[in-house]
Design a protein around this motif. Structure first.
Motif, PDB file in Angstrom:
ATOM      1  N   GLN A  58       0.816  -1.218   0.000  1.00  0.00           N
ATOM      2  CA  GLN A  58       0.000   0.000   0.000  1.00  0.00           C
ATOM      3  C   GLN A  58       0.847   1.264   0.000  1.00  0.00           C
ATOM      4  O   GLN A  58       0.447   2.284  -0.535  1.00  0.00           O
ATOM      5  CB  GLN A  58      -0.916   0.012   1.230  1.00  0.00           C
ATOM      6  N   GLY A  59       2.015   1.212   0.646  1.00  0.00           N
ATOM      7  CA  GLY A  59       2.854   2.394   0.716  1.00  0.00           C
ATOM      8  C   GLY A  59       4.072   2.160   1.573  1.00  0.00           C
ATOM      9  O   GLY A  59       4.283   1.053   2.091  1.00  0.00           O
ATOM     10  N   THR A  78       2.744   6.398  -1.516  1.00  0.00           N
ATOM     11  CA  THR A  78       1.560   5.539  -1.536  1.00  0.00           C
ATOM     12  C   THR A  78       1.469   4.893  -2.909  1.00  0.00           C
ATOM     13  O   THR A  78       1.676   5.564  -3.927  1.00  0.00           O
ATOM     14  CB  THR A  78       0.281   6.356  -1.262  1.00  0.00           C
ATOM     15  N   VAL A  87      -3.911   5.597   3.397  1.00  0.00           N
ATOM     16  CA  VAL A  87      -2.640   4.914   3.660  1.00  0.00           C
ATOM     17  C   VAL A  87      -1.595   5.887   4.202  1.00  0.00           C
ATOM     18  O   VAL A  87      -0.911   5.588   5.187  1.00  0.00           O
ATOM     19  CB  VAL A  87      -2.121   4.206   2.385  1.00  0.00           C
TER      20      VAL A  87
END
Length: 156
Positions: A58-59, A78, A87
């Motif tokens: 996700q990041g 992200t 996120v």
């Protein structure tokens, strides 16, 4: 979402960091790019976090220890598929909590001055970061904005 300390060996993380560097060089003059490559992010003074939802990255966000009381945020990114899903806020909250738990008193960062970086600056402002002058080895640069946040009630 699970946030882990990452060893920077996974292909997904490396790809995300390569995208990050490419965007930085596409947006800022080379002398104003302060993003670190994968090897530099493996330095002992850096802790690198990655955020996962199941098996999907996700990041990421790293912290660099400047002194025993001061850290710098590095490599906040992200994944495209996770944009506008919170996120970045979750990563930032996590890292600020880690900083507090580890008795750091000040968190600083450098980000770009261009419109491309406006969402990042807005996020940092929302989290209580304020604009400041250059810190550590940075110098004044029209392409950079410097921000800082005190974690303790008393100034350094």
């Amino acid at each position: 979402m699970e946030i882990i300390i990452d060893d920077l060996s996974g292909g997904e993380v490396i790809q995300l960091l390569e995208e990050h560097l490419a965007d930085m060089y596409a947006t800022s003059p080379p002398e104003s790019v302060h993003a670190l490559d994968v090897d530099a992010l493996k330095a002992p003074e850096i802790t690198f976090f990655s955020a996962w939802l199941g098996n999907e990255l996700q990041g990421c966000l790293a912290i660099k220890q400047l002194t025993s009381e001061h850290i710098e945020l590095k490599s906040m990114r992200t994944a495209h598929s996770a944009r506008k899903s919170g996120v970045a806020s979750k990563l930032l909250t996590h890292v600020l909590n880690v900083a507090t738990e580890n008795s750091y008193r000040k968190v600083s960062l450098e980000t770009g001055s261009q419109a491309f970086f406006k969402p990042a600056r807005s996020l940092y402002e929302k989290f209580g970061f304020s604009y400041c002058g250059p810190f550590s080895d940075y110098t004044e640069d029209p392409n950079s904005r410097f921000m800082t946040k005190l974690l303790a009630d008393q100034p350094l």
